[in-house]
Scaffold this motif. Structure first.
Motif, PDB file in Angstrom:
ATOM      1  N   GLU A  79      90.994  60.249  16.663  1.00 57.01           N
ATOM      2  CA  GLU A  79      91.263  61.499  15.984  1.00 57.01           C
ATOM      3  C   GLU A  79      92.580  61.458  15.241  1.00 57.01           C
ATOM      4  O   GLU A  79      92.716  62.001  14.159  1.00 57.01           O
ATOM      5  N   GLU A 119      89.431  70.855   9.606  1.00 57.62           N
ATOM      6  CA  GLU A 119      89.602  71.386  10.942  1.00 57.62           C
ATOM      7  C   GLU A 119      89.779  72.883  10.904  1.00 57.62           C
ATOM      8  O   GLU A 119      90.576  73.425  10.171  1.00 57.62           O
ATOM      9  N   LYS A 144      85.911  70.335  18.645  1.00 56.15           N
ATOM     10  CA  LYS A 144      85.342  69.468  17.615  1.00 56.15           C
ATOM     11  C   LYS A 144      84.344  68.529  18.278  1.00 56.15           C
ATOM     12  O   LYS A 144      84.543  68.094  19.417  1.00 56.15           O
TER      13      LYS A 144
END
Length: 219
Positions: free
Chosen positions: A205, A216, A30
């Protein structure tokens, strides 16, 4: 950025000392502050949370595999061993036990449970220490349950059987302890999970991922 070598795999059960026993449910990358970062996504059943942990930081944060049967049995034996009386200043005692919790070993977690269980036999624990004791005991029970292949109730009975004999002995010696604990109000409020000193990446996060998988996926 190429995918780094990972210590843990998807579906592996791991111990996150300040959070609980959980399962790795994903390994993904990410963008974080303009940089591609690989993360473990760990589901913690006790809090029903999904926590994202940078792969490169996992070891420094104390995340590890569940111990084997032999080490689990040693941790149980540790609970019944005599030890030096816990320090009477609860704030110092609390910080020492928080440091042990973050070190992450099953023996250290067992030492916290032993210390606070026996201290509670002498005098009622301040609110923050009660919370720490409950969290450490639950963490120990969950890990030993996986390690020994026993139910949580069976493990709880095993722990009590080791703690109680020494606890009964300590109750008879309470006059030798100093009860001048400070009021826990001065130490601030403690709610929810144990305060964690993890990296800024993890904190950012984690806040965005409490049980929400909507944004995600593996790229």
């Amino acid at each position: 950025m190429s995918k780094p070598k990972t210590e843990f795999s998807i579906k592996q059960i791991v111990v996150y000392p300040s959070q609980g026993v959980g399962e790795v449910i994903d390994i993904f990358k990410k963008d974080f502050k303009g940089k591609e970062v690989y993360y473990y996504k760990i589901h913690i059943p006790v809090s029903d949370m999904n926590i994202m942990v940078p792969v490169e930081n996992a070891q420094s944060m104390g995340i590890r595999s569940v111990v084997g049967k032999e080490q689990a049995e040693k941790a149980i034996e540790l609970l019944g061993k005599e030890f030096e009386p816990p320090i009477s200043d609860w704030k110092v005692r609390y910080q020492q036990n928080i440091d042990l919790l973050h070190s992450g070993s099953v023996e250290d977690i067992a030492a916290i449970v032993r210390c606070l269980y026996h201290r509670s036999k002498i005098k009622e624990l301040p609110a923050m220490e009660r919370k720490l004791y409950e969290n450490a005991k639950k963490l120990l029970e969950d890990e030993l349950s996986y390690a020994l292949g026993k139910s949580g109730k069976e493990v709880e009975t095993l722990l009590h059987a080791k703690l109680e004999p020494l606890g009964a002995k300590i109750e008879k010696k309470t006059n030798s302890y100093d009860f001048n604990d400070d009021d826990d109000e001065e130490f601030g409020e403690e709610t929810g999970r144990i305060a964690d000193s993890d990296s800024e990446e993890d904190e950012d996060e984690e806040d965005s991922d409490d049980g929400d998988d909507s944004d995600e996926s593996d790229e």
